[in-house]
Design a protein around this motif. Structure first.
Motif, PDB file in Angstrom:
ATOM      1  N   SER A   8       0.777  -0.974  -0.089  1.00 48.02           N
ATOM      2  CA  SER A   8      -0.090   0.000  -0.035  1.00 48.02           C
ATOM      3  C   SER A   8       0.799   1.319  -0.008  1.00 48.02           C
ATOM      4  CB  SER A   8      -0.930  -0.161   1.338  1.00 48.02           C
ATOM      5  OG  SER A   8      -0.200   0.012   2.467  1.00 48.02           O
ATOM      6  N   ASP A   9       0.446   2.291  -0.961  1.00 45.41           N
ATOM      7  CA  ASP A   9       1.125   3.495  -0.638  1.00 45.41           C
ATOM      8  C   ASP A   9      -0.090   4.581  -0.903  1.00 45.41           C
ATOM      9  OD1 ASP A   9       0.479   3.462  -3.256  1.00 45.41           O
ATOM     10  OD2 ASP A   9       2.308   3.323  -4.096  1.00 45.41           O
ATOM     11  N   GLY A  10       0.483   5.863  -1.189  1.00 46.65           N
ATOM     12  CA  GLY A  10      -0.398   6.910  -1.165  1.00 46.65           C
ATOM     13  C   GLY A  10      -1.448   6.756  -2.407  1.00 46.65           C
ATOM     14  N   SER A  11      -1.089   6.000  -3.393  1.00 46.03           N
ATOM     15  CA  SER A  11      -1.986   5.790  -4.287  1.00 46.03           C
ATOM     16  C   SER A  11      -3.284   4.714  -4.116  1.00 46.03           C
ATOM     17  CB  SER A  11      -1.289   5.321  -5.762  1.00 46.03           C
ATOM     18  OG  SER A  11      -0.744   3.817  -5.646  1.00 46.03           O
ATOM     19  N   GLY A  12      -2.954   3.927  -3.121  1.00 43.60           N
ATOM     20  CA  GLY A  12      -3.808   2.807  -2.799  1.00 43.60           C
ATOM     21  C   GLY A  12      -3.294   1.690  -2.299  1.00 43.60           C
ATOM     22  N   GLU A  13      -4.343   0.761  -1.933  1.00 42.75           N
ATOM     23  CA  GLU A  13      -3.600  -0.680  -1.572  1.00 42.75           C
ATOM     24  C   GLU A  13      -3.974  -1.725  -2.650  1.00 42.75           C
ATOM     25  OE1 GLU A  13      -6.179  -1.495   1.787  1.00 42.75           O
ATOM     26  OE2 GLU A  13      -5.283   0.108   3.147  1.00 42.75           O
ATOM     27  N   ILE A  89      -8.011 -17.435  -3.576  1.00 42.21           N
ATOM     28  CA  ILE A  89      -7.337 -16.341  -4.086  1.00 42.21           C
ATOM     29  C   ILE A  89      -8.649 -15.228  -3.945  1.00 42.21           C
ATOM     30  CG2 ILE A  89      -5.803 -15.188  -5.771  1.00 42.21           C
ATOM     31  CD1 ILE A  89      -4.934 -18.128  -6.460  1.00 42.21           C
ATOM     32  N   THR A  90      -7.967 -14.024  -3.532  1.00 42.41           N
ATOM     33  CA  THR A  90      -8.700 -12.957  -3.541  1.00 42.41           C
ATOM     34  C   THR A  90      -7.664 -11.687  -3.847  1.00 42.41           C
ATOM     35  OG1 THR A  90     -10.143 -13.819  -1.948  1.00 42.41           O
ATOM     36  CG2 THR A  90     -10.459 -11.449  -2.422  1.00 42.41           C
ATOM     37  N   CYS A  91      -8.272 -10.777  -4.764  1.00 35.26           N
ATOM     38  CA  CYS A  91      -7.600  -9.546  -5.190  1.00 35.26           C
ATOM     39  C   CYS A  91      -8.151  -8.445  -4.221  1.00 35.26           C
ATOM     40  CB  CYS A  91      -7.462  -9.378  -6.592  1.00 35.26           C
ATOM     41  SG  CYS A  91      -6.714 -10.063  -7.716  1.00 35.26           S
ATOM     42  N   HIS A  92      -7.337  -7.534  -3.785  1.00 35.17           N
ATOM     43  CA  HIS A  92      -7.577  -6.330  -3.072  1.00 35.17           C
ATOM     44  C   HIS A  92      -7.149  -5.184  -3.830  1.00 35.17           C
ATOM     45  CE1 HIS A  92      -9.214  -8.933  -0.033  1.00 35.17           C
ATOM     46  NE2 HIS A  92      -8.172  -9.688  -0.151  1.00 35.17           N
ATOM     47  N   PHE A  93      -7.458  -4.513  -4.780  1.00 39.27           N
ATOM     48  CA  PHE A  93      -7.049  -3.252  -5.380  1.00 39.27           C
ATOM     49  C   PHE A  93      -7.736  -2.353  -5.201  1.00 39.27           C
ATOM     50  CE2 PHE A  93      -3.670  -4.779  -8.372  1.00 39.27           C
ATOM     51  CZ  PHE A  93      -3.310  -5.861  -7.819  1.00 39.27           C
ATOM     52  N   THR A  94      -7.491  -1.352  -4.199  1.00 37.71           N
ATOM     53  CA  THR A  94      -8.152  -0.088  -3.997  1.00 37.71           C
ATOM     54  C   THR A  94      -7.569   1.129  -4.251  1.00 37.71           C
ATOM     55  OG1 THR A  94      -9.029  -1.635  -2.212  1.00 37.71           O
ATOM     56  CG2 THR A  94      -9.675   0.611  -2.207  1.00 37.71           C
ATOM     57  N   PRO A  95      -7.660   1.594  -5.496  1.00 43.60           N
ATOM     58  CA  PRO A  95      -7.132   2.962  -5.439  1.00 43.60           C
ATOM     59  C   PRO A  95      -7.590   4.117  -4.647  1.00 43.60           C
ATOM     60  CG  PRO A  95      -7.636   1.969  -7.660  1.00 43.60           C
ATOM     61  CD  PRO A  95      -8.272   1.331  -6.622  1.00 43.60           C
ATOM     62  N   THR A  96      -6.608   5.074  -4.021  1.00 42.04           N
ATOM     63  CA  THR A  96      -7.250   5.952  -3.363  1.00 42.04           C
ATOM     64  C   THR A  96      -7.805   6.922  -4.226  1.00 42.04           C
ATOM     65  OG1 THR A  96      -5.248   5.834  -2.030  1.00 42.04           O
ATOM     66  CG2 THR A  96      -6.437   7.973  -2.074  1.00 42.04           C
ATOM     67  N   THR A  97      -9.037   7.565  -4.092  1.00 45.42           N
ATOM     68  CA  THR A  97      -9.907   8.384  -4.885  1.00 45.42           C
ATOM     69  C   THR A  97      -9.647   9.688  -4.210  1.00 45.42           C
ATOM     70  OG1 THR A  97     -11.784   7.896  -3.601  1.00 45.42           O
ATOM     71  CG2 THR A  97     -11.284   6.733  -5.448  1.00 45.42           C
ATOM     72  N   LYS A  98      -9.616  10.965  -4.943  1.00 47.01           N
ATOM     73  CA  LYS A  98      -9.348  12.131  -4.555  1.00 47.01           C
ATOM     74  C   LYS A  98     -10.544  13.096  -4.970  1.00 47.01           C
ATOM     75  CE  LYS A  98      -4.422  12.340  -5.169  1.00 47.01           C
ATOM     76  NZ  LYS A  98      -3.287  12.921  -5.880  1.00 47.01           N
TER      77      LYS A  98
END
Length: 98
Positions: A8-13, A89-98
């Motif tokens: 995870s970083d500033g752009s999301g998880e 298996i599961t994906c957790h792709f959550t971009p941070t929204t602005k």
């Protein structure tokens, strides 16, 4: 036990998780992964080594870019998820929204 592979970083998880209680080590996900980021890892579970699917360590920091090139992780429609007979298996792709 669920293991999370990613970052995870500033752009999301961005994580791919594998449930070791469900994963049977069949390697179908490894064979289906178009980016070749998965492998089998031995994990010590319930007093024995168990083969579990995992993201290669060198790919964890790049998973957001590697998986989105040919897969659809935001909708859990990746080849590794779709071919897993035990739904481990599961994906957790959550971009941070602005």
């Amino acid at each position: 036990m669920i293991s999370y592979h990613g970052y995870s970083d500033g752009s999301g998880e961005y994580f791919l998780s594998v449930d070791s209680d469900k994963c049977n080590g069949c390697q179908k996900c490894i064979n289906k992964c178009p980016q070749n980021i998965l492998h089998i890892e031995l994990m010590f579970i319930d007093l024995e080594d168990k083969p579990i699917a995992a993201v290669k360590k060198e790919q964890c920091n790049k998973i957001r870019y590697t998986c989105t090139q040919q897969c659809n992780p935001e909708k859990n429609q990746t080849p590794c998820i779709l071919c897993c007979p035990t739904n481990a298996i599961t994906c957790h792709f959550t971009p941070t929204t602005k």
